[in-house]
Design an enzyme around this catalytic site. Structure first.
Site, PDB file in Angstrom:
ATOM      1  N   HIS A  72       9.169  -3.357   3.635  1.00 30.80           N
ATOM      2  CA  HIS A  72       8.804  -3.532   2.225  1.00 30.80           C
ATOM      3  C   HIS A  72      10.048  -3.763   1.374  1.00 30.80           C
ATOM      4  O   HIS A  72      10.066  -4.614   0.484  1.00 30.80           O
ATOM      5  CB  HIS A  72       8.107  -2.274   1.690  1.00 30.80           C
ATOM      6  CG  HIS A  72       6.825  -1.910   2.364  1.00 30.80           C
ATOM      7  ND1 HIS A  72       6.677  -0.743   3.088  1.00 30.80           N
ATOM      8  CD2 HIS A  72       5.627  -2.540   2.428  1.00 30.80           C
ATOM      9  CE1 HIS A  72       5.432  -0.671   3.545  1.00 30.80           C
ATOM     10  NE2 HIS A  72       4.780  -1.746   3.165  1.00 30.80           N
ATOM     11  N   MET A 115       0.841  -1.200   0.000  1.00 29.92           N
ATOM     12  CA  MET A 115       0.000   0.000   0.000  1.00 29.92           C
ATOM     13  C   MET A 115       0.877   1.252   0.000  1.00 29.92           C
ATOM     14  O   MET A 115       0.395   2.350   0.303  1.00 29.92           O
ATOM     15  CB  MET A 115      -0.947  -0.001   1.196  1.00 29.92           C
ATOM     16  CG  MET A 115      -1.899  -1.204   1.166  1.00 29.92           C
ATOM     17  SD  MET A 115      -3.461  -0.915   2.018  1.00 29.92           S
ATOM     18  CE  MET A 115      -2.889  -0.635   3.674  1.00 29.92           C
TER      19      MET A 115
HETATM   20  P1  AMP Z   1       1.407  -3.039   3.450  1.00 26.54           P
HETATM   21  O1  AMP Z   1       1.965  -1.978   2.592  1.00 26.54           O
HETATM   22  O2  AMP Z   1       1.353  -2.696   4.896  1.00 26.54           O
HETATM   23  O3  AMP Z   1       0.117  -3.612   2.924  1.00 26.54           O
HETATM   24  O4  AMP Z   1       2.445  -4.245   3.395  1.00 26.54           O
HETATM   25  C1  AMP Z   1       2.885  -4.768   2.170  1.00 26.54           C
HETATM   26  C2  AMP Z   1       3.701  -5.995   2.438  1.00 26.54           C
HETATM   27  O5  AMP Z   1       4.827  -5.672   3.242  1.00 26.54           O
HETATM   28  C3  AMP Z   1       2.917  -7.076   3.199  1.00 26.54           C
HETATM   29  O6  AMP Z   1       3.258  -8.353   2.682  1.00 26.54           O
HETATM   30  C4  AMP Z   1       3.423  -6.894   4.598  1.00 26.54           C
HETATM   31  O7  AMP Z   1       3.330  -8.061   5.380  1.00 26.54           O
HETATM   32  C5  AMP Z   1       4.858  -6.516   4.357  1.00 26.54           C
HETATM   33  N1  AMP Z   1       5.408  -5.832   5.524  1.00 26.54           N
HETATM   34  C6  AMP Z   1       4.885  -4.768   6.178  1.00 26.54           C
HETATM   35  N2  AMP Z   1       5.640  -4.448   7.250  1.00 26.54           N
HETATM   36  C7  AMP Z   1       6.660  -5.338   7.284  1.00 26.54           C
HETATM   37  C8  AMP Z   1       7.771  -5.556   8.159  1.00 26.54           C
HETATM   38  N3  AMP Z   1       7.991  -4.782   9.214  1.00 26.54           N
HETATM   39  N4  AMP Z   1       8.609  -6.568   7.878  1.00 26.54           N
HETATM   40  C9  AMP Z   1       8.400  -7.369   6.808  1.00 26.54           C
HETATM   41  N5  AMP Z   1       7.367  -7.219   5.939  1.00 26.54           N
HETATM   42  C10 AMP Z   1       6.512  -6.223   6.177  1.00 26.54           C
END
Ligand code: AMP
Length: 282
Positions: free
Chosen positions: A41, A34
């Site tokens: 990320h 997102m």
């Molecule tokens: P989001 O943008 O929050 O929807 O996350 C996108 C992707 O990044 C998802 O697969 C999340 O699980 C991963 N993600 C978010 N925060 C972390 C983190 N601290 N460590 C590893 N992966 C993450």
């Protein structure tokens, strides 16, 4: 200096891009996000970079996974700096559609889930996983990547996506990476930007309570007792916990006491107006 990524706005362009890579015999990895990209990320991007020939990151703040009273409008949108970060990692393409591209007027199809989607987040955010699964399905069908990267940070989401990919027989391997954390233990999250300086000082307590509770469970004794103790510790630290639960790490079913099955401890808690989630292996 890496070539800047090509910016794709439509599913048609996404499909044309990945189809042309596949026709050259190249492998493709996708990282759905997102935006408001942080090192968590970027770790997913770097791992994809190591595994495949071409990397496409997607940036879409997905309206259908937010409830009516949630932070869809406030969610940080930082496309230009996100694309700049992705450029430094040598990402070939960024897919950043608008909402009308993903949900044209009259859109009427949503993925319905059970299994790992039951309970935990669903008890507090009933629309959430249907929104996530529907948009992830559209992204995977839009690009047919060979692999797609997900973080363990969103552990229930990871299992929901794996289940969906398996059930729909999508030809993409789901690759999971461990949670990237701040030096003080706080899991990186785009929502950490909402925390006041005071709340930011309290926030690492979420991970320390997880660690302490997991250690107590490993040491033995009554699960429910350790979970109650952890829940109280969160409240004393100033959180309003939604849940602190122990689940089977593969199915998210409630575990039987001393069954020897792999366990995962998952938490969601409010700190002021910010809802944080985290989890660890037990
Ligand atoms: P989001 O943008 O929050 O929807 O996350 C996108 C992707 O990044 C998802 O697969 C999340 O699980 C991963 N993600 C978010 N925060 C972390 C983190 N601290 N460590 C590893 N992966 C993450």
């Amino acid at each position: 200096m890496n070539h800047p990524p090509v910016l794709l706005r439509t599913l048609t362009d996404l499909r044309a891009n990945t189809a042309s890579w596949h026709s050259e015999g190249l492998t493709v990895g996708m990282i759905p996000t997102m935006g408001a990209l942080h090192d968590g990320h970027l770790a997913l991007v770097e791992e994809a970079r190591r595994r495949v020939d071409r990397v496409v990151a997607t940036i879409f703040v997905n309206p259908t996974q937010f409830g009516p009273k949630e932070d869809f409008t406030a969610y940080p949108r930082t496309e230009a700096s996100d694309v700049a970060k992705l450029a430094t990692l040598g990402v070939e393409a960024v897919f950043a559609p608008n909402a009308a591209e993903m949900y044209p007027p009259g859109h009427a199809t949503t993925i319905s889930l059970a299994g790992p989607a039951l309970g935990l987040e669903t008890d507090y955010r009933p629309h959430f996983f249907a929104g996530v699964a529907t948009v992830v399905a559209k992204l995977l069908l839009g690009g047919f990547p060979d692999i797609a990267m997900f973080g363990e940070k969103d552990y229930q989401q990871l299992l929901v996506v794996r289940q969906m990919v398996k059930d729909l027989r999508l030809p993409t391997e789901i690759v999971a990476l461990p949670t990237v954390r701040e030096p003080d233990g706080l899991a990186l999250s785009s929502r950490n930007a909402y925390l006041s300086p005071d709340e930011r000082r309290t926030a690492p307590k979420l991970a320390s309570v997880l660690n302490e509770t997991a250690a107590a469970i490993r040491a033995g004794g009554d699960h429910a007792h350790h979970l109650r103790h952890g829940f109280n510790a969160l409240e004393s630290a100033g959180f309003r916990p939604d849940y602190l639960e122990l689940r089977n790490a593969e199915t998210l079913a409630s575990p039987a006491e001393s069954s020897g099955e792999p366990l995962r401890l998952l938490v969601a808690a409010w700190l002021g107006k910010t809802r944080l989630i985290d989890n660890i292996a037990v």
